[in-house]
Motif scaffolding. Structure first.
Motif: not given
Ligand SMILES: Nc1ncnc2c1ncn2[C@@H]1O[C@H](COP(=O)(O)OP(=O)(O)OP(=O)(O)O)[C@@H](O)[C@H]1O
Ligand SMILES: [Mg+2]
Length: 453
Positions: A358, A362, A388, A401, A406-409, A414-417, A419
């Motif tokens: 991640n 970022a 970072d 998050l 939940f993903t912003t990609k 990104g699957t958002g899985l 985290l």
């Protein structure tokens, strides 16, 4: 409906007083007048009673029409029975569901209205109502007009007269067919969603496996290619040595042998043998280490919890996450070397890979990208921070998050899985995972794990 309260004809007294009808005897006339007056009063009373009766009748008719209207408008089914269970009254809702008009029901045993599978249950309602409490929200079905059972949620209460004596029972049933269909549809949708979620989780697993395999392939390729190269050289050297040894034991003159030794570069070959063997050994060791890493990663996902060195796992995870990264990111790591944690090393390594991955994502586009990994023992916990210098997390996203998906990609990146799975794994280890935007910029993820007691 109103009536004229004045009698239509003249009273008897008036008739008596009419000219031409006067009696001859004055004594008898008085008695006669009294009788007539009495009759007149009685007649007036009768008329009053009749008027009152008709008013009451009208009120009764209105009340009846009102009750019928209400019963007809009810969407719940109503069945009123006597103490023997014979039907006295039903409403239009019952007719709509069963096709039976009230006059077809009156006098029949109420249990006949129920479907075959609910009948024996319904037959026990009177007994149940007398011995225990009223029947509440009991699931039964009526025999529907089309032959199919109509599910109802049934309530059954005692019907009492004005002196409180039991004179029958009142059954009220709420049709639950629609509700049940909606519930079943909801259940189906839920099952489909769960399946879809599992598929996504599975494809995320496959994607991480794919990334891992790509990293492993890249990592193995290097040592294997130089072992391979070394083996070719060793094979060449073997052939030369064989030729030379044969010449030594043959009938060649010392000069011819010396010439052959020069031609075959035997001295150079002997010098080169040692680094070749050492290089191959080193390559083989690197292959062995990679395989060990992999074994640790896969085998520690299940089975008993075991103690492991946290710094080693964090460093290994970081190494794996950075394998396929082409940007130059300044990664520093400052971890207490001897801290042991009990659990599944593979899972913690996976969490580290997710966090570093991640951060790498970022940091794309950040000038002088930096990731600082630091660890400290605080109280009974070991706290590892991943800080970072990327753009940080938009405040409105901070509380989302760790939500699954939940993903912003962009789609496919990104699957958002990551985290959400990491969060769950850390919780299962009795620890916590949190995110914040620290005052000095970037994003900070803090991982806390209980120390081995
Ligand atoms: N270091 C970070 N800096 C800024 N945003 C971050 C950072 N780490 C995570 N995020 C945000 O959190 C979101 C969720 O991360 P998560 O790891 O759960 O899913 P993902 O990385 O989008 O997808 P996946 O991990 O399945 O590839 C990311 O899409 C990103 O918006
Ligand atoms: Mg991620």
């Amino acid at each position: 409906m109103t009536r004229d309260k004045t009698p239509p004809n003249p009273s008897l007294l008036d008739q008596v007083a009419m000219p031409g009808l006067a009696p001859h005897d004055p004594g008898a006339e008085t008695a006669w007048v009294e009788v007539v007056q009495k009759m007149d009063e009685i007649y007036a009373d009768l008329v009053r009673y009749q008027v009152a009766l008709e008013e009451k009748n009208l009120a009764l008719e209105q009340a009846h029409a009102f009750i019928n209207g209400v019963l007809g408008a009810m969407s719940d089914v109503l069945i009123v029975c006597d103490t023997e269970g014979r039907i006295l009254e039903t409403n239009r809702a019952l007719e709509r569901l069963t096709g039976l008009r009230p006059e077809q029901c009156t006098g029949r045993p109420f249990a006949e209205l129920f479907s075959a599978e609910s009948r024996s249950l319904a037959e026990r309602f009177p007994e149940h109502m007398r011995s225990t409490a009223p029947v509440q929200d009991c699931e039964v079905s009526l025999a529907g007009g089309d032959g199919r059972p109509v599910p109802l949620s049934m309530n059954c209460s005692p019907h009492l007269d004005h002196r409180g004596r039991l004179i029958g029972m009142v059954l009220i049933g709420r049709p639950v067919g629609e509700l049940r269909r909606a519930y079943e549809a909801l259940n189906r949708a839920h099952a489909e969603l769960k399946e879809a979620q599992q598929q996504v989780v599975q494809s995320e697993k496959m994607a991480s496996l794919g990334r891992l395999v790509a990293g492993v392939a890249h990592e193995l390729n290097n040592p294997i290619s130089f072992i391979y190269g070394n083996m070719h050289a060793l094979e060449r050297y073997r052939r030369k040595l064989e030729t030379y040894l044969r010449a030594l034991h043959g009938d060649k003159t010392p000069d011819a042998r010396a010439q052959l030794r020069r031609d075959l570069r035997i001295d150079h070959l002997l010098e080169d043998l040692k680094p070749l063997v050492e290089g191959s050994l080193e390559g083989a060791e690197r292959v062995r280490d990679i395989v060990d890493d992999l074994k640790r990663f896969s085998s520690s996902q299940r089975g008993p919890r075991t103690p492991f060195n946290l710094a080693e796992v964090v460093e290994r995870g970081t190494r794996w996450a950075l394998k396929e990264v082409h940007e130059t990111i300044a990664v520093t790591s400052d971890l207490p070397p001897d801290v042991e944690v009990t659990g599944y090393a593979g899972q913690i390594q996976q969490v580290v890979i997710n966090l570093v991955q991640n951060a790498v994502d970022a940091l794309r586009g950040t000038p002088a990208p930096r990731l600082e990994i630091s660890g400290r023992v605080e109280g009974g916990m070991v706290v590892i921070r991943f800080h970072d210098n990327g753009p940080g997390i938009p405040p409105e996203n901070l509380h989302k998050l760790f939500d699954p998906f939940f993903t912003t990609k962009p789609v496919g990146e990104g699957t958002g899985l990551g985290l959400s799975i990491s969060y769950r794994m850390i919780r299962e280890h009795g620890g916590s995972l949190s995110a914040e935007n620290p005052p000095d910029g970037g994003a900070l993820f803090t991982l806390r794990l209980p120390l081995q007691s």
